[in-house]
Enzyme design. Structure first.
Site, PDB file in Angstrom:
ATOM      1  N   ARG A   9     -53.341 -20.497  19.045  1.00 56.65           N
ATOM      2  CA  ARG A   9     -53.574 -19.084  18.758  1.00 56.65           C
ATOM      3  C   ARG A   9     -53.547 -18.200  19.996  1.00 56.65           C
ATOM      4  NH1 ARG A   9     -58.357 -19.485  14.144  1.00 56.65           N
ATOM      5  NH2 ARG A   9     -56.948 -19.976  12.412  1.00 56.65           N
ATOM      6  N   ARG A  11     -60.090 -22.401  19.980  1.00 58.25           N
ATOM      7  CA  ARG A  11     -60.355 -23.183  18.768  1.00 58.25           C
ATOM      8  C   ARG A  11     -59.080 -23.542  18.022  1.00 58.25           C
ATOM      9  NH1 ARG A  11     -61.020 -21.988  13.378  1.00 58.25           N
ATOM     10  NH2 ARG A  11     -61.098 -19.724  13.667  1.00 58.25           N
ATOM     11  N   HIS A  26     -61.393 -12.691  16.624  1.00 60.10           N
ATOM     12  CA  HIS A  26     -61.554 -13.559  15.460  1.00 60.10           C
ATOM     13  C   HIS A  26     -62.689 -14.559  15.584  1.00 60.10           C
ATOM     14  CE1 HIS A  26     -60.359 -15.665  11.853  1.00 60.10           C
ATOM     15  NE2 HIS A  26     -60.142 -16.791  12.503  1.00 60.10           N
ATOM     16  N   HIS A  45     -57.192 -13.769  16.712  1.00 57.13           N
ATOM     17  CA  HIS A  45     -56.271 -14.279  15.691  1.00 57.13           C
ATOM     18  C   HIS A  45     -54.984 -13.479  15.786  1.00 57.13           C
ATOM     19  CE1 HIS A  45     -54.560 -15.622  11.929  1.00 57.13           C
ATOM     20  NE2 HIS A  45     -55.530 -16.499  11.810  1.00 57.13           N
ATOM     21  N   GLU A  54     -51.638 -25.941   9.889  1.00 60.37           N
ATOM     22  CA  GLU A  54     -51.714 -24.692  10.639  1.00 60.37           C
ATOM     23  C   GLU A  54     -51.356 -24.957  12.088  1.00 60.37           C
ATOM     24  OE1 GLU A  54     -54.937 -22.223   7.961  1.00 60.37           O
ATOM     25  OE2 GLU A  54     -55.663 -23.190   9.777  1.00 60.37           O
TER      26      GLU A  54
END
Length: 526
Positions: free
Chosen positions: A294, A389, A354, A247, A119
């Site tokens: 992100r 994160r 998110h 997100h 990811e």
């Protein structure tokens, strides 16, 4: 049965992966544990909705490489000690608790090796998954394992209202001069409407995040910052509250809310496309492009939407090395039900709230400044995530620090004296409680969510934050007065907690003039 349930060695508030990890770790050490869920369904939690996976170890991987990726994504604001604990102990705990004990059916290749995906901002493929429904598999399997552990009692439909402490609640005035200690929580039984004290030598807050404070979120409705609000009222420090991660890709559709489109889809090659037909991420991050951190992807989408449309597209049409329907069955079926064929059509997406990178300040054992009070999972701030994160680290943090909290609580057990418990008063109900009008509560929550989304969202400024603080101050006085008079229920308790946590986030954002990670200000002072 109820009396024994209301007195245990460990009280865990929340039944997601973090709470269950603390519960089973403590039960394995011989403690009696009570686990509370405010939902009637014990599986309902943020864990249930996690799609992408959980970090383990990839080929050519190492703890140092994972540490570097986590700190790069977190803009260097991370707690280096917590990151190293996670990176060094995480893979072993995944193998022990999730693979061996809970028997989570992670995807494997033809020769039996784990199928690892990648990811955004990861340098290697190191993420274990169960197709695109990893959270559901982990939640269900860990819940099954918890049920098999002697000493654990699971109670659904029970809402913690406030943490009980000796210094604040005891009628023995000498206690106010003692060390601050948690004794359990006042808990609302939703079936009976009663609020009663649940006592424990140690208490673990594991209530999840704050996503439902925002108009657009990937989180379930239960994510209203309850544990953060309770801990703050009890005297805990809340840190890094300005760092709310959005997100980049949540499904944009009028008939469906809160449906996440996992970052793993971009990990397999999907690309972001604006409504003009342009792949745009190379303009914002030439090296990582669609797999940038992100915060950068969310802001890029925000700019591409600004002044034109309310969404962009995620294009998976060029993915040929995996079968999309088999690899992402949940996303494929949900989109198919909406007449979107993701093999042949791009998916409309928007960013949404998110993950809360801040939270209740804890040490390396997830313990707060208050004796006997631990916080695990998204409610806590271990410092692992810093200012942003890294994908699929949240489940690993929940597991690692949940287990550490359970073990530490077992080692640090201090018996509650009967005379101390006897000094705690029963809950005081309003003399003439008002049955609240659900429409008023819904409207207040919608107004709060709109305020947070518009003024304390992906892009912030002094003017927006000042307006938010003024509005939140007005809400706070009105809602607190209503709470004092109303009959207790889930929605009024959630609203009370949400407006407090929204204020904490906004004050932190207003006080930090430097853009970093997922806190971005147009008037930033570099």
């Amino acid at each position: 049965m109820e009396d024994t349930t209301r007195r245990s060695n460990l009280l865990v508030i929340g039944s997601g992966l973090a709470g269950l990890s603390a519960a089973v770790a403590a039960a394995e050490q011989g403690l009696t544990v009570t686990v509370l869920s405010k939902s009637e369904n014990l599986t309902e939690s943020n864990t249930l909705y996690a799609q992408g996976g959980i970090v383990e170890t990839g080929i050519g991987d190492s703890p140092d490489l994972l540490i570097r990726d986590i700190i790069d994504a977190g803009s260097g604001l991370n707690n280096s000690r917590s990151v190293r604990i996670l990176a060094e102990s995480g893979p072993e705990l995944v193998a022990d608790y999730l693979v061996r004990k809970a028997e989570v059916p992670f995807e494997r290749g033809e020769e039996g090796e784990f199928d690892r995906t990648r990811e955004g901002a990861h340098t290697v493929r190191r993420i274990l998954h169960v197709n695109d429904q990893t959270g559901r598999a982990i939640q269900e399997q860990m819940l099954g394992y918890a049920r098999s552990c002697p000493g654990i009692t699971l109670l659904s439909g029970h809402i913690a209202v406030d943490i009980i402490t000796n210094t604040h609640h005891s009628t023995d005035y000498q206690q106010r001069y003692k060390r601050h200690r948690a004794l359990g929580a006042y808990v609302l039984n939703q079936q009976t409407g009663e609020i009663r004290p649940f006592y424990a030598e140690s208490t673990v807050i594991a209530t999840g995040g704050i996503g439902n404070l925002y108009l657009h979120t990937s989180n379930p409705e239960s994510a209203t910052g309850d544990g953060i609000a309770m801990a703050y009222r009890a005297g805990c420090s809340i840190i890094n509250a300005e760092y709310v991660q959005f997100h980049p890709t949540v499904l944009f559709h009028r008939d469906v809310k809160r449906f996440l489109i996992t970052e793993a889809l971009r990990g397999e090659g999907a690309r972001l496309l604006n409504t003009k037909g342009e792949y745009f991420m190379e303009r914002y991050h030439p090296r990582l492009r669609d797999l940038a951190p992100r915060d950068e992807v969310a802001r890029a989408i925000y700019r591409e939407m600004d002044g034109s449309t309310g969404y962009v597209y995620l294009d998976a049409r060029d993915i040929t090395h995996v079968n999309i329907a088999d690899r992402f069955p949940g996303i494929y079926e949900q989109c198919k039900a909406l007449d979107i064929d993701i093999v042949n059509q791009p998916i409309p997406v928007v960013p949404a709230a998110h993950y809360f990178c801040g939270g209740i300040k804890v040490d390396e054992h997830s313990k707060t400044e208050i004796d006997g009070l631990y916080v695990v999972g998204e409610s806590s701030c271990t410092g692992v995530h810093g200012a942003n994160r890294l994908a699929s680290v949240s489940l690993l943090e929940a597991l690692v620090f949940g287990i550490r909290a359970g073990h530490h609580a077992a080692i640090q057990q201090k018996p509650l004296r009967d005379n101390l418990i006897a000094s705690i008063p029963d809950w005081v109900y309003p003399k003439q409680p008002i049955d609240f009008d659900p429409l008023l509560i819904q409207h207040d929550m919608f107004t709060l969510q709109s305020t947070m989304w518009n003024y304390v969202g992906i892009v912030r400024s002094k003017r927006r934050l000042d307006r938010a603080l003024a509005d939140l101050n007005y809400f706070t006085h009105r809602i607190e007065k209503f709470y004092q008079e109303a009959r207790a229920g889930e929605s009024i308790l959630a609203l009370r907690n949400a407006v407090l946590v929204g204020t904490l986030i906004t004050k932190a954002a207003a006080g930090n003039h430097r853009s970093l990670g997922c806190h971005y200000r147009t008037d930033s002072m570099h």
